[in-house]
Design an enzyme around this catalytic site. Structure first.
Site, PDB file in Angstrom:
ATOM      1  N   GLU A  86       0.733  -1.133  -0.008  1.00  8.65           N
ATOM      2  CA  GLU A  86      -0.049   0.177  -0.160  1.00  8.65           C
ATOM      3  C   GLU A  86       0.929   1.319  -0.186  1.00  8.65           C
ATOM      4  O   GLU A  86       1.943   1.373   0.678  1.00  8.65           O
ATOM      5  CB  GLU A  86      -0.873   0.046   1.233  1.00  8.65           C
ATOM      6  CG  GLU A  86      -1.839   1.147   1.144  1.00  8.65           C
ATOM      7  CD  GLU A  86      -2.901   1.177   2.405  1.00  8.65           C
ATOM      8  OE1 GLU A  86      -2.766   0.440   3.376  1.00  8.65           O
ATOM      9  OE2 GLU A  86      -3.846   2.084   2.346  1.00  8.65           O
ATOM     10  N   GLY A 115       2.985   2.530  10.802  1.00 13.78           N
ATOM     11  CA  GLY A 115       2.558   1.468  11.991  1.00 13.78           C
ATOM     12  C   GLY A 115       2.558   0.212  11.918  1.00 13.78           C
ATOM     13  O   GLY A 115       2.966  -0.891  12.415  1.00 13.78           O
ATOM     14  N   MET A 151       0.500  -2.893   8.720  1.00 10.29           N
ATOM     15  CA  MET A 151      -0.361  -2.725   7.243  1.00 10.29           C
ATOM     16  C   MET A 151      -1.153  -4.225   7.401  1.00 10.29           C
ATOM     17  O   MET A 151      -0.809  -5.430   7.809  1.00 10.29           O
ATOM     18  CB  MET A 151       0.732  -3.085   6.298  1.00 10.29           C
ATOM     19  CG  MET A 151       0.148  -3.249   4.845  1.00 10.29           C
ATOM     20  SD  MET A 151      -0.866  -1.755   4.375  1.00 10.29           S
ATOM     21  CE  MET A 151      -1.997  -2.442   3.422  1.00 10.29           C
ATOM     22  N   GLU A 152      -2.299  -4.208   6.896  1.00 12.34           N
ATOM     23  CA  GLU A 152      -3.399  -5.114   7.158  1.00 12.34           C
ATOM     24  C   GLU A 152      -3.435  -6.032   5.877  1.00 12.34           C
ATOM     25  O   GLU A 152      -4.518  -6.830   5.699  1.00 12.34           O
ATOM     26  CB  GLU A 152      -4.726  -4.410   7.049  1.00 12.34           C
ATOM     27  CG  GLU A 152      -5.226  -3.580   5.738  1.00 12.34           C
ATOM     28  CD  GLU A 152      -4.855  -2.135   5.445  1.00 12.34           C
ATOM     29  OE1 GLU A 152      -3.912  -1.634   6.383  1.00 12.34           O
ATOM     30  OE2 GLU A 152      -5.485  -1.383   4.974  1.00 12.34           O
ATOM     31  N   GLU A 196      -5.435  -3.123  12.631  1.00  6.37           N
ATOM     32  CA  GLU A 196      -5.202  -3.871  11.471  1.00  6.37           C
ATOM     33  C   GLU A 196      -6.093  -5.299  11.349  1.00  6.37           C
ATOM     34  O   GLU A 196      -6.680  -5.557  10.300  1.00  6.37           O
ATOM     35  CB  GLU A 196      -3.741  -4.164  11.393  1.00  6.37           C
ATOM     36  CG  GLU A 196      -2.692  -3.355  11.682  1.00  6.37           C
ATOM     37  CD  GLU A 196      -2.821  -2.125  10.803  1.00  6.37           C
ATOM     38  OE1 GLU A 196      -3.252  -2.247   9.400  1.00  6.37           O
ATOM     39  OE2 GLU A 196      -2.547  -0.955  11.081  1.00  6.37           O
TER      40      GLU A 196
HETATM   41  N1  TRP Z   1      -3.076   0.973   5.698  1.00  2.62           N
HETATM   42  C1  TRP Z   1      -2.272   1.021   6.921  1.00  2.62           C
HETATM   43  C2  TRP Z   1      -2.954   1.111   8.077  1.00  2.62           C
HETATM   44  O1  TRP Z   1      -3.634   2.127   8.260  1.00  2.62           O
HETATM   45  C3  TRP Z   1      -1.227   2.095   6.810  1.00  2.62           C
HETATM   46  C4  TRP Z   1      -0.481   2.090   5.570  1.00  2.62           C
HETATM   47  C5  TRP Z   1      -0.471   2.837   4.454  1.00  2.62           C
HETATM   48  C6  TRP Z   1       1.256   1.772   5.672  1.00  2.62           C
HETATM   49  N2  TRP Z   1       0.641   2.900   3.704  1.00  2.62           N
HETATM   50  C7  TRP Z   1       1.438   2.326   4.206  1.00  2.62           C
HETATM   51  C8  TRP Z   1       1.886   1.220   6.437  1.00  2.62           C
HETATM   52  C9  TRP Z   1       2.763   2.166   3.910  1.00  2.62           C
HETATM   53  C10 TRP Z   1       3.250   1.179   6.012  1.00  2.62           C
HETATM   54  C11 TRP Z   1       3.656   1.704   4.750  1.00  2.62           C
HETATM   55  O2  TRP Z   1      -2.935   0.413   8.940  1.00  2.62           O
HETATM   56 ZN    ZN Z   2      -5.598   1.528   8.632  1.00  2.00          ZN
END
Ligand code: TRP
Ligand code: ZN
Length: 881
Positions: free
Chosen positions: A127, A268, A270-271, A305
């Site tokens: 992401e 933080g 990633m899901e 997550e």
């Molecule tokens: N989608 C993730 C969350 O909100 C966060 C996220 C978005 C992320 N882009 C990223 C984490 C790039 C690491 C690197 O939980």
């Molecule tokens: Zn998120």
């Protein structure tokens, strides 16, 4: 600057892809510098797209080694390829497969996007648009595919091989040195949710049976030797899975759920579907290496997550403009989870503090943008407090407006109707319009309009008529790109507080929604309450029912009444903050008012003394929130222009010293009373006791440095946990001298081998409010515990300094110069980290002229640097605009 020539991507230009990818079969052979990726894509024309369109695949720093169509080599004139993309000029107008071989170097990947190695562990971050750094693809969230992934690696280097979904096969590769694993994820997903992990990792496992009867193997993977620090994360995971079943009726949907902690990570966590990857800071915990705050963050982020599995993964976003669809909603869900697990009012206070400090400041400056932006140059710059935190506030308001039952029914409908879809905000809101029978078009303006609304409220009691009239007006100041604002729809939860508590609310106003709530949906509104037996004090925005600034002209005496008597704990806290904020704003604006500060402090100390005696022991966590004064940034924002950070700091120090001096004996007694001497436990009640003790320690250290230093040293020596040791260190940093340096050295000796604890050590020093801090930070950059390549280290030391209000804003401009230099240096290796750091300049326009000019010059210098990343160029350009 390079972003003038980079394209602006607009929401209104969205159109469906001409091609769909139903299946993705990946075969990835992991090697440190030459990883081979074979992607077999099952393509077909999209009935909703243009017929006979070329196939244009995204890429980023890729190198193609082979291309086959239906298994046969493609003529070289039938396609064109660069590191940034692959175009098939005339693909067949039917289903076909494309086999794409690429080669990538995970060891050289310092951007931490795509496939990279973190301390020898292969991992991915896709992401928002990292998958295109692994293979050429239609890298957009509305392309959803079923993935089968074969991973191969050296057994010795990567005994653990993980990907999304369920493990379906594993074994040795002939020859004996390499092995493989095959993973299959039956749920179609966008590429940004793809993940793999390969490495030598230890694991903690637990079995789980979902409410609907599915057996799930849960696992938390960590660096070798750290398994005994994974227990809390696992405990949090089990609790949040049960909570989602109970509160939202959501069950987990695979046979495995894996969490992996890595030490180099841009954010933080990633899901990724079935394979959540975390910054190790948000997984690892034991009493010696994690603070109470860390335990709480781990709980919140594990839940966040996990909750994405439904709000983000099963239902994903049509395009990145809809980011708040998953992020705002998922933040709301994790906040609710933490509220249920801990103290709801204390959690709300903490969240509102964060909202004001991060989001209100963003909304008040040049980087302000709507929760759903209309255009972007670099999507990674829109993972912001506005999208996340304000996005969550919108969900909270929606729940208030439609009521609990229609909210739950709307969520149920959303899960039913949009499951498997790449959805939009409109799809989401339609569910609640349906279950509540309400028109939500006006409410939807919250997604479109940036800036924090200001509510001006005033009340009038008519003794003869026994009525109370409340006049409310809303305005929103112009923000970048939005000179003209419209009224938004906001719920104002309120009470009228009389001598004996809340008075009954009676009114015929159509704006009164019942249950103590007014809906303000126009520029101004007047509501008259009848049968009001006595002149009341209005308690507005209970629970912070809307993310707005409130201007309500209450005197200190009335505020203090609310502080002691309001039935809403949030507004009790808020009333006290308002009293403190007024004193600080007036002294921070005009240092000549410093002696009035002493007078306020005397009156405030009297009130606080009674509060500490009568109420603090019963709810220490709440009391700690009361003792903590508004932050320097909050005061600066209230002042709004010609801000002098040193004057604000002096006011803050002055008030703290006065309170500490007057309340000292009582704070000491309270410290003793709360010192239960039991073994450390991270639960909210115990954490609350520590928080109050340590707030007291901070005030004492400011008021009576010698005594503070003595207490801090004693606490450091006897503490059985990091929270208390850290608080001792923080208190000691307020007291210049040899004892401080000795304690700093002792702390480092005690945790030299623990990078996450050394981060706190680095940060505590970066935050010291003294001119010598910049030199100290420069020296610390040479310390073995620091590395410019690791985001956590950078955030601790460099980010810590940028958050040090008086030192970042040194009157000589050296703080700006240092951060600007760091931004430029970091941009060469990790643009995301560099652009986040550049965000430190977001409040530069409200500074007094001298600092403002210095900050602007440094920003301009960054903006003019050749070969900037799109990330940094975009932030520089918008911050200066
Ligand atoms: N989608 C993730 C969350 O909100 C966060 C996220 C978005 C992320 N882009 C990223 C984490 C790039 C690491 C690197 O939980
Ligand atoms: Zn998120």
């Amino acid at each position: 600057m390079r972003s003038e020539d980079t394209k602006l991507i607009r929401l209104e230009d969205y159109r469906p892809s001409d091609w769909l990818i139903d299946t993705v079969d990946l075969d990835i052979s992991l090697y440190p510098v030459k990883t081979r990726v074979r992607a077999l894509l099952g393509l077909r024309p999209n009935p909703a797209g243009q017929p006979d369109a070329p196939l244009v695949l995204d890429g980023d720093e890729l190198s193609l080694s082979a291309l086959l169509l239906d298994g046969l080599p493609v003529e070289t004139n039938a396609y064109s390829v660069t590191p940034q993309g692959l175009t098939l000029h005339a693909p067949p107008a039917r289903r076909f497969t494309l086999t794409i071989d690429t080669e990538i170097d995970p060891s050289a990947n310092t951007k931490l996007m795509g496939l990279y190695r973190s301390s020898g562990v292969y991992c991915t971050q896709c992401e928002a648009d990292g998958f295109r750094r692994i293979s050429y693809f239609l890298d957009r969230p509305d392309i959803m595919s079923v993935y089968t992934v074969r991973l191969e690696a050296a057994q010795a280097e990567a005994p653990v091989l993980l990907s999304n979904g369920n493990l379906v096969a594993a074994g040795q590769v002939p020859g004996g040195e390499r092995h493989f694993a095959v993973w299959h994820d039956p749920h179609p997903k966008p590429a940004y949710l793809f993940a793999l992990v390969g490495g030598a990792l230890d694991v903690v496992r637990q079995d789980y049976v979902t409410a609907d009867g599915r057996s799930v193997e849960l696992a938390v993977y960590v660096e070798p030797g750290k398994a005994d620090r994974a227990g809390w994360a696992m405990d949090c995971l089990v609790r949040c899975m049960r909570w989602d079943e109970r509160v939202f009726g959501r069950n987990y949907d695979l046979d495995m759920f894996n969490v992996v902690a890595v030490s180099d990570f841009n954010m933080g966590a990633m899901e990724n579907k079935g394979l959540n990857i975390f910054n190790d800071k948000y997984v690892l915990a034991d009493p010696q290496t994690a603070s109470d705050g860390d335990y709480a963050s781990i709980e919140a982020i594990i839940a966040h997550e996990y909750f994405h599995n439904w709000t983000g993964n099963r239902i994903t976003c049509r395009d990145w403009f809809q980011l708040c669809l998953k992020e705002g909603l998922t933040v709301f869900r994790d906040q609710e989870f933490s509220s249920d697990e801990r103290s709801r009012p204390v959690k709300r206070i903490a969240d509102v503090r964060t909202l004001r400090t991060t989001q209100f400041s963003e909304d008040a400056g040049p980087l302000a943008h709507p929760v759903r932006p209309r255009a972007y140059k670099e999507i990674n710059n829109f993972y912001t407090p506005t999208v996340y935190e304000k996005g969550a506030e919108i969900i909270r308001m929606l729940k208030l407006l439609v009521g609990d039952d229609a909210f739950r029914a709307g969520m149920d409908l959303y899960f039913l109707r949009c499951d498997g879809m790449a959805a939009t905000i409109e799809d989401f809101l339609a569910c609640f319009a349906e279950t509540s029978g309400r028109e939500l078009a006006a409410f939807a303006r919250w997604y479109e309009q940036s800036g924090t609304p200001t509510i001006v409220a005033s009340g009038h009691y008519d003794a003869a008529a026994r009525s109370y009239t409340l006049d409310l007006a809303q305005t929103t100041a112009p923000t970048p790109g939005q000179p003209d604002k419209v009224p938004v729809v906001l719920p104002i939860v309120l009470g009228l507080v009389g001598a004996g508590g809340d008075l009954p609310l009676q009114t015929t106003s159509p704006a009164y929604a019942g249950a103590g709530m007014i809906v303000l949906d126009q520029a101004c509104l007047s509501v008259t309450f009848t049968d009001v037996a006595e002149p009341p004090i209005p308690s507005l925005l209970r629970g912070f029912s809307a993310p707005v600034r409130l201007e309500l002209d209450l005197g200190d005496a009335e505020l203090l009444r609310l502080f002691s008597a309001d039935s809403d704990p949030f507004n009790r806290w808020q009333a006290w903050q308002t009293v403190a904020s007024r004193a600080l704003v007036s002294a921070g604006r005009d240092p000549a008012k410093h002696d009035t500060l002493a007078m306020s402090a005397a009156a405030m100390a009297d009130v606080l003394g009674v509060f500490l005696r009568d109420q603090a022991p019963a709810d220490p966590a709440f009391a700690a929130q009361v003792l903590r004064l508004p932050s320097l940034g909050d005061i600066a924002r209230e002042i709004g222009r010609d801000v002098d950070p040193d004057a604000i700091f002096a006011a803050h120090r002055g008030l703290s010293a006065e309170l500490g001096r007057r309340l000292g004996p009582q704070l000491l007694a309270l410290r003793d009373a709360l010192d239960t001497q039991t073994r450390y436990s991270p639960d909210a009640a115990s954490a609350g006791r520590r928080a109050l003790r340590n707030e007291g320690l901070g005030l004492i250290a400011i008021a009576a440095p010698q005594e503070g230093a003595r207490l801090a040293e004693a606490q450091f020596s006897t503490a059985d946990n990091l929270t208390d040791r850290l608080a001792a260190l923080a208190a000691m940093t307020l007291v210049p001298g040899e004892a401080r340096e000795a304690l700093i050295a002792r702390f480092a000796q005690s945790c030299a081998a623990e990078p996450l604890v050394m981060d706190k050590w680095l940060m505590a020093q970066a935050l010291i409010p003294e001119r010598a801090t910049l030199d100290r930070v420069r020296t610390l950059m040479q310390h073995p515990a620091f590395s410019l390549g690791n985001p956590n280290r950078v955030r601790a030391l460099i980010g810590g300094f940028a958050a040090n209000m008086t030192q970042f804003n040194r009157p000589d401009g050296e703080g700006y110069g240092f951060i600007a230099d760091m931004v430029i240096a970091l941009d060469r290796t990790n643009p995301q980290i560099a652009s986040r750091l550049l965000g430190s300049f977001k409040s530069w326009r409200m500074l007094e002229p001298g600092r403002k000019a210095l900050a602007e010059a440094r920003l301009a210098m960054v903006a003019q640097t050749p070969n900037l990343s799109r990330d940094v160029a975009d932030i520089a350009e918008r911050t200066l605009a």
